[in-house]
Design an enzyme around this catalytic site. Structure first.
Site, PDB file in Angstrom:
ATOM      1  N   GLY A 247       0.820  -1.198   0.000  1.00 40.28           N
ATOM      2  CA  GLY A 247       0.000   0.000   0.000  1.00 40.28           C
ATOM      3  C   GLY A 247       0.856   1.251   0.000  1.00 40.28           C
ATOM      4  O   GLY A 247       1.996   1.254  -0.470  1.00 40.28           O
ATOM      5  N   SER A 248       0.309   2.305   0.568  1.00 40.22           N
ATOM      6  CA  SER A 248       0.962   3.606   0.521  1.00 40.22           C
ATOM      7  C   SER A 248       2.129   3.684   1.501  1.00 40.22           C
ATOM      8  O   SER A 248       2.208   2.930   2.472  1.00 40.22           O
ATOM      9  CB  SER A 248      -0.048   4.705   0.860  1.00 40.22           C
ATOM     10  OG  SER A 248      -0.417   4.633   2.236  1.00 40.22           O
ATOM     11  N   ARG A 249       2.995   4.657   1.246  1.00 41.57           N
ATOM     12  CA  ARG A 249       4.128   4.886   2.145  1.00 41.57           C
ATOM     13  C   ARG A 249       3.641   5.307   3.525  1.00 41.57           C
ATOM     14  O   ARG A 249       4.151   4.834   4.551  1.00 41.57           O
ATOM     15  CB  ARG A 249       5.028   5.956   1.540  1.00 41.57           C
ATOM     16  CG  ARG A 249       6.305   6.245   2.328  1.00 41.57           C
ATOM     17  CD  ARG A 249       7.195   7.119   1.482  1.00 41.57           C
ATOM     18  NE  ARG A 249       8.431   7.508   2.146  1.00 41.57           N
ATOM     19  CZ  ARG A 249       9.438   8.140   1.532  1.00 41.57           C
ATOM     20  NH1 ARG A 249       9.336   8.433   0.257  1.00 41.57           N
ATOM     21  NH2 ARG A 249      10.536   8.454   2.183  1.00 41.57           N
ATOM     22  N   GLY A 251       0.717   4.587   4.958  1.00 44.10           N
ATOM     23  CA  GLY A 251       0.126   3.445   5.633  1.00 44.10           C
ATOM     24  C   GLY A 251       1.173   2.464   6.113  1.00 44.10           C
ATOM     25  O   GLY A 251       1.093   1.935   7.231  1.00 44.10           O
ATOM     26  N   GLY A 252       2.166   2.211   5.275  1.00 43.52           N
ATOM     27  CA  GLY A 252       3.216   1.263   5.649  1.00 43.52           C
ATOM     28  C   GLY A 252       4.049   1.733   6.823  1.00 43.52           C
ATOM     29  O   GLY A 252       4.350   0.959   7.740  1.00 43.52           O
ATOM     30  N   GLU A 271       5.469  -3.271   1.253  1.00 41.09           N
ATOM     31  CA  GLU A 271       5.819  -2.711  -0.049  1.00 41.09           C
ATOM     32  C   GLU A 271       5.064  -1.398  -0.176  1.00 41.09           C
ATOM     33  O   GLU A 271       3.840  -1.381  -0.058  1.00 41.09           O
ATOM     34  CB  GLU A 271       5.441  -3.663  -1.176  1.00 41.09           C
ATOM     35  CG  GLU A 271       5.824  -3.141  -2.544  1.00 41.09           C
ATOM     36  CD  GLU A 271       5.050  -3.799  -3.649  1.00 41.09           C
ATOM     37  OE1 GLU A 271       4.519  -3.074  -4.509  1.00 41.09           O
ATOM     38  OE2 GLU A 271       4.951  -5.046  -3.645  1.00 41.09           O
ATOM     39  N   CYS A 308       2.718  -1.241  -9.144  1.00 38.96           N
ATOM     40  CA  CYS A 308       3.807  -0.755  -8.296  1.00 38.96           C
ATOM     41  C   CYS A 308       5.109  -0.612  -9.081  1.00 38.96           C
ATOM     42  O   CYS A 308       6.084  -0.053  -8.562  1.00 38.96           O
ATOM     43  CB  CYS A 308       4.009  -1.685  -7.106  1.00 38.96           C
ATOM     44  SG  CYS A 308       3.963  -3.424  -7.538  1.00 38.96           S
ATOM     45  N   GLU A 399       6.103   9.397  -5.346  1.00 35.49           N
ATOM     46  CA  GLU A 399       5.327   8.579  -6.266  1.00 35.49           C
ATOM     47  C   GLU A 399       3.979   9.226  -6.551  1.00 35.49           C
ATOM     48  O   GLU A 399       3.267   9.636  -5.637  1.00 35.49           O
ATOM     49  CB  GLU A 399       5.105   7.186  -5.675  1.00 35.49           C
ATOM     50  CG  GLU A 399       4.297   6.269  -6.579  1.00 35.49           C
ATOM     51  CD  GLU A 399       4.000   4.931  -5.923  1.00 35.49           C
ATOM     52  OE1 GLU A 399       3.941   3.921  -6.640  1.00 35.49           O
ATOM     53  OE2 GLU A 399       3.808   4.901  -4.684  1.00 35.49           O
TER      54      GLU A 399
END
Length: 532
Positions: A247-249, A251-252, A271, A308, A399
């Protein structure tokens, strides 16, 4: 092959084999092509219901991890059969929930069941156990050596977060689930609320396999809940021993922080963010400029730019030669039409990202594609900037999740190398060149090895082969742990750890380490690899 079956979509979580109506409110998926609500609404679980799922997973762990390679492999294959047996209704529901074409969904289903069958083969072969035996040396001087043996075991229950952009291959029955189950770990999937019906159908296929093999029901659960509450509570639950996330940066990193702050920190395999730079050298432009341009545009716009590995950054030489390539790519892009993005929110975020790039100094728009026929189908965009601006402006490395890319024009090898050194961690880097460019490429490769997980030559990063040699990972922020991959057979190693057994009687040893080698494993004895 399992006969066709048609579970009903209820919008309920599947907790240890039971359909459970959540008590913490509801949510509803939208068809991104029309923004119409899709029935049924999903019910969101509360903390008490979550605790039921994690406790059941913990209770199932020892029984499930004790399954033989043959039993576990057959279980994974049955899940694959059951997903296939869902038939056309699975494709139809996924199309409604994602806006993706049926052919893409069918291809993703094939990849999903292929991953499960790949890991069945990995488990059956048994090399992932990494069995090692150092026999006793009672007469060794000056000190004897006791018998020491080692194998890998599963970490314990794994939390898997379904991805927005791959409703099958990176979601309920996707690669994280397949590799964790293969490692002997029960799995709790936090479904993505954008495609809940798809998630529930696949969840029923897994639950059915659990029942068919007489495994503890806690081996698998599928839960619906808000990511900012139930998702974080899942990661914080002491019964969870590892996390798989795509998912998103933002969220990660939030999940990473929660996992690190636990009394018992756990690994997170997230990821998150990658712009997948492409390095174009003069020889490639001379070779076939048209094919190179159409290849770039096809990779950039594939899946509405929601892979991705879409190439978001393209280094192109300055001068007339590079100008010709930019012009050819721009011409190819202008005739493209935008595709429906996965959700209204994703389309809006893409628009915001493009708007930011339009307002950046020293960044110009060189080409725009046509918007698609639906509200959530923006046209693709190509920008251009210089290497100096790229290195000075970190915003250009953010991104944009969509079909947007930036040409970075370079004047020399030194500029190119300095720009490569300035890159954040990436999933991929691509080189387009001919043999005439080798002398210039050679010093770039060591830089890329430090920056990315996969280096491609004269191909495009979209499309990830699922096999033993694949690496789908990379240094932060591409992933949270550059030592791992989320695609390919090596992914199983994320959810295992080594255990040594010293001087244990043979009859008490796990089968993988017994003298008779009942599972016929390849083992390393006294440091030497031996065949079964």
């Amino acid at each position: 092959m399992t006969t066709t079956f048609s579970p009903v979509i209820t919008g309920q979580s599947l907790i240890a084999g039971r359909a459970v109506e959540g008590t913490a409110g509801t949510a509803q998926a939208l068809n991104p092509a029309t923004n119409e609500k899709l029935e049924p609404a999903i019910t969101l679980i509360d903390d008490r219901q979550l605790a039921e799922a994690t406790a059941a997973a913990a209770a199932a762990f020892d029984t499930y991890r004790a399954t033989t390679p043959a039993e576990r492999a057959a279980f994974l294959e049955r899940i694959a059969d059951n997903i296939d047996a869902l038939g056309a209704p699975l494709t139809e529901r996924a199309v409604l929930e994602t806006g993706l074409p049926a052919a893409r969904i069918d291809g993703e289903r094939a990849r999903t069941v292929g991953q499960l069958r790949l890991f069945a083969g990995v488990v059956r072969q048994g090399d992932h156990l990494q069995a090692r035996i150092d026999p006793a040396l009672p007469d060794r001087a000056p000190l004897p050596r006791l018998d020491i043996r080692q194998r890998h075991i599963g970490l314990g229950p794994v939390a898997v977060f379904g991805a927005s952009n791959f409703p099958l291959a990176f979601s309920t029955g996707g690669g994280d689930t397949a590799s964790a189950l293969a490692a002997g770990c029960p799995v709790i999937v936090k479904a993505h609320n954008a495609h809940p019906g798809t998630a529930e159908l696949v969840g029923h296929a897994i639950v059915r396999a659990v029942e068919e093999f007489g495994l503890p029901a806690g081996v698998f659960s599928l839960i619906f809940g808000a990511g900012t509450s139930i998702g974080q509570a899942l990661v914080a639950d002491p019964n969870i021993k590892a996390v798989g996330f795509t998912g998103s940066r933002g969220g990660g990193t939030a999940i990473m922080a929660t996992a690190a702050a636990r009394p018992e920190p756990i690994p997170v395999y997230a990821e998150m963010s990658s712009i997948n730079p492409v390095f174009v050298f003069p020889g490639a432009i001379e070779d076939d400029i048209g094919a190179l341009a159409t290849g770039l545009v096809g990779s950039l716009t594939m899946g509405a730019g929601q892979f991705c590995t879409n190439p978001g950054l393209v280094f192109v030489p300055s001068g007339t030669q590079g100008d010709g390539f930019v012009a050819a790519a721009s011409e190819a892009l202008r005739v493209t039409q935008g595709s429906t993005m996965l959700t209204r929110g994703i389309a809006a975020a893409c628009g915001e990202g493009v708007a930011k790039l339009r307002n950046e100094a020293d960044v110009t728009v060189v080409a725009e594609g046509q918007p698609g026929p639906t509200e959530n189908a923006p046209g693709a965009v190509l920008f251009s900037t210089t290497t100096d601006s790229f290195r000075e402006n970190l915003q250009l490395q953010e991104e944009v999740f969509g079909a947007a890319g930036i040409f970075v024009r370079y004047n020399s090898q030194d500029e190119l190398l300095a720009s490569a050194e300035a890159l954040e961690g990436q999933l991929t880097a691509t080189i387009h060149a001919t043999a005439s460019d080798n002398a210039t490429i050679a010093p770039l490769l060591p830089v890329l090895e430090r920056r990315v997980g996969r280096i491609l030559f004269n191909s495009w990063p979209t499309g990830v082969e699922v096999g033993p040699a694949m690496v789908h990972g990379g240094p932060f922020p591409a992933t949270s742990d550059s030592r791992s991959t989320s695609v390919g057979s090596l992914a199983i190693m994320r959810f295992q750890r080594p255990v040594s057994y010293q001087n244990i009687p043979d009859e008490l040893l796990p089968a993988a380490l017994q003298e008779a080698n009942p599972w016929h494993l390849n083992r390393r004895i006294n440091g030497q690899q031996t065949a079964s």
